[in-house]
Design a protein around this motif. Structure first.
Motif, PDB file in Angstrom:
ATOM      1  N   GLY A 236       0.825  -1.204   0.000  1.00 29.97           N
ATOM      2  CA  GLY A 236       0.000   0.000   0.000  1.00 29.97           C
ATOM      3  C   GLY A 236       0.857   1.251   0.000  1.00 29.97           C
ATOM      4  N   ILE A 237       0.207   2.392   0.150  1.00 27.54           N
ATOM      5  CA  ILE A 237       0.904   3.674   0.146  1.00 27.54           C
ATOM      6  C   ILE A 237       1.525   3.915   1.515  1.00 27.54           C
ATOM      7  CG2 ILE A 237       0.631   6.157  -0.181  1.00 27.54           C
ATOM      8  CD1 ILE A 237      -1.704   5.587  -2.004  1.00 27.54           C
ATOM      9  N   SER A 238       2.795   4.264   1.536  1.00 32.05           N
ATOM     10  CA  SER A 238       3.492   4.494   2.798  1.00 32.05           C
ATOM     11  C   SER A 238       3.039   5.805   3.432  1.00 32.05           C
ATOM     12  CB  SER A 238       5.003   4.524   2.561  1.00 32.05           C
ATOM     13  OG  SER A 238       5.353   5.621   1.736  1.00 32.05           O
ATOM     14  N   LYS A 239       3.288   5.915   4.729  1.00 33.54           N
ATOM     15  CA  LYS A 239       2.922   7.137   5.447  1.00 33.54           C
ATOM     16  C   LYS A 239       3.713   8.338   4.941  1.00 33.54           C
ATOM     17  CE  LYS A 239       1.493   4.849   9.739  1.00 33.54           C
ATOM     18  NZ  LYS A 239       1.718   4.739  11.207  1.00 33.54           N
ATOM     19  N   GLU A 240       4.926   8.069   4.492  1.00 37.51           N
ATOM     20  CA  GLU A 240       5.757   9.156   3.960  1.00 37.51           C
ATOM     21  C   GLU A 240       5.132   9.769   2.709  1.00 37.51           C
ATOM     22  OE1 GLU A 240      10.317   9.884   2.290  1.00 37.51           O
ATOM     23  OE2 GLU A 240       9.709   7.922   3.071  1.00 37.51           O
ATOM     24  N   ILE A 241       4.604   8.914   1.832  1.00 32.02           N
ATOM     25  CA  ILE A 241       3.954   9.406   0.614  1.00 32.02           C
ATOM     26  C   ILE A 241       2.680  10.167   0.960  1.00 32.02           C
ATOM     27  CG2 ILE A 241       2.867   8.718  -1.551  1.00 32.02           C
ATOM     28  CD1 ILE A 241       5.866   8.419  -1.573  1.00 32.02           C
ATOM     29  N   ILE A 242       1.926   9.659   1.922  1.00 33.16           N
ATOM     30  CA  ILE A 242       0.694  10.341   2.332  1.00 33.16           C
ATOM     31  C   ILE A 242       1.014  11.711   2.921  1.00 33.16           C
ATOM     32  CG2 ILE A 242      -1.276  10.236   3.909  1.00 33.16           C
ATOM     33  CD1 ILE A 242      -1.200   7.200   3.631  1.00 33.16           C
TER      34      ILE A 242
ATOM     35  N   LYS B  35       3.657  13.521   2.219  1.00 39.28           N
ATOM     36  CA  LYS B  35       4.089  14.378   1.115  1.00 39.28           C
ATOM     37  C   LYS B  35       2.900  14.851   0.293  1.00 39.28           C
ATOM     38  CE  LYS B  35       7.416  14.554  -2.675  1.00 39.28           C
ATOM     39  NZ  LYS B  35       8.449  13.811  -3.443  1.00 39.28           N
ATOM     40  N   LEU B  36       1.935  13.969   0.103  1.00 36.69           N
ATOM     41  CA  LEU B  36       0.720  14.322  -0.633  1.00 36.69           C
ATOM     42  C   LEU B  36      -0.037  15.433   0.088  1.00 36.69           C
ATOM     43  CD1 LEU B  36      -0.870  13.322  -3.169  1.00 36.69           C
ATOM     44  CD2 LEU B  36      -2.185  11.884  -1.631  1.00 36.69           C
TER      45      LEU B  36
ATOM     46  N   VAL C  78      -7.005   8.232   1.742  1.00 33.87           N
ATOM     47  CA  VAL C  78      -6.036   8.283   0.644  1.00 33.87           C
ATOM     48  C   VAL C  78      -6.727   8.633  -0.671  1.00 33.87           C
ATOM     49  CG1 VAL C  78      -4.357   6.948  -0.676  1.00 33.87           C
ATOM     50  CG2 VAL C  78      -4.512   6.641   1.793  1.00 33.87           C
ATOM     51  N   ASP C  79      -7.878   8.029  -0.920  1.00 34.64           N
ATOM     52  CA  ASP C  79      -8.615   8.314  -2.152  1.00 34.64           C
ATOM     53  C   ASP C  79      -9.015   9.786  -2.230  1.00 34.64           C
ATOM     54  OD1 ASP C  79      -8.401   5.718  -2.956  1.00 34.64           O
ATOM     55  OD2 ASP C  79     -10.373   5.105  -2.204  1.00 34.64           O
TER      56      ASP C  79
ATOM     57  N   ILE D 297      -5.959  11.999  -2.917  1.00 34.38           N
ATOM     58  CA  ILE D 297      -5.538  11.916  -4.321  1.00 34.38           C
ATOM     59  C   ILE D 297      -6.486  12.716  -5.210  1.00 34.38           C
ATOM     60  CG2 ILE D 297      -5.265  10.350  -6.286  1.00 34.38           C
ATOM     61  CD1 ILE D 297      -4.258   8.244  -4.320  1.00 34.38           C
TER      62      ILE D 297
END
Length: 260
Positions: A27-33, A35-36, A67-68, A71
């Motif tokens: 899944g999507i890492s917390k770091e990417i979330i 950054k998003l 997350v959805d 995005i």
């Protein structure tokens, strides 16, 4: 007692060996979330500061924080702030924060370097233009028939004009990029390459006249200077035209995969 101690040590070793390995959860890492979310905040700040209209549904999406929804809100904001991008906004913000207390001339190194280079080319243009070696007769000879100091000064004169042409184009592009918030770090490398291409294109364009003009008297400072200026200014277009010609020639001799 010794036996009990040995048993306890053995059990400890057994526990250590039996301990399960940490599972890698896809899944999507917390770091990417994170950054998003950070990019969304940067885009919102940019849009509010510049008076850009944003979709009101973004507020609901951000509040949900799934997350959805993040995005979707990121995609909507990218459309709202176009032609700026999250990368360009972050780069501009970084420059603004790191260069606090400095003069406006020092805040944007790319603009500063282009201005300095423009002044250098302008000085070279004036110095070579004042030389008696740079005249209609010496330009009539071109590269093939000229030599020595006269050739060097004439090439320097045409190079300076070509450089001024390409820098005139780049400074206009940079000012537009700064205004629209589309400046990115990669522009520095791109502009350096384009300056070199502009000088080469200007020299080639100015010397083409010597090869195709039968009457040397029709070649003068204006003709060669104008061709050097146009060649430098439109170096990107000249490269695209030449690349298009090469691609068409390649399709004649090298058929595409779809044709086979």
């Amino acid at each position: 007692m010794a036996t009990a101690t040995n048993i306890s040590k053995t059990s400890d070793k057994t526990v250590k060996t039996i301990s399960p390995k940490p599972e890698i959860v896809p899944g999507i890492s917390k770091e990417i979330i994170h950054k998003l979310s950070n990019e969304i905040n940067n885009m919102l700040s940019y849009a509010i500061f510049n008076g850009i209209t944003i979709n009101t549904e973004i507020n609901t999406l951000i509040q949900n924080s799934t997350v959805d929804d993040l995005i979707n809100s990121h995609n909507l904001l990218c459309k709202n702030i176009s032609p700026a991008t999250p990368k360009s906004i972050e780069y501009t913000k970084k420059l603004r924060e790191e260069e606090k207390g400095k003069t406006l001339f020092s805040k944007l190194p790319l603009v500063r370097n282009l201005i300095i280079l423009s002044i250098v080319f302008l000085i070279a243009f004036i110095i070579t233009g004042l030389s008696p070696e740079v005249n209609n007769d010496s330009l009539d000879k071109g590269i093939m028939d000229n030599q020595g100091l006269s050739l060097l000064l004439n090439l320097g004169f045409l190079t300076a004009i070509s450089g001024l042409g390409v820098l005139f184009y780049l400074l206009k592009n940079v000012s537009t990029a700064v205004k629209n918030g589309t400046l990115v770090p990669e522009d520095t490398i791109y502009y350096v390459a384009l300056i070199i291409l502009g000088v080469i294109a200007g020299l080639i364009s100015s010397e083409i006249i010597s090869f195709y003009q039968k009457d040397a008297q029709q070649i003068n400072l204006f003709n060669k200077g104008l061709m050097a200026l146009i060649g430098g200014f439109s170096s990107d277009a000249i490269f695209s035209i030449l690349q298009g010609i090469i691609d068409r020639i390649k399709t004649i001799f090298i058929p595409s995969n779809s044709a086979t």
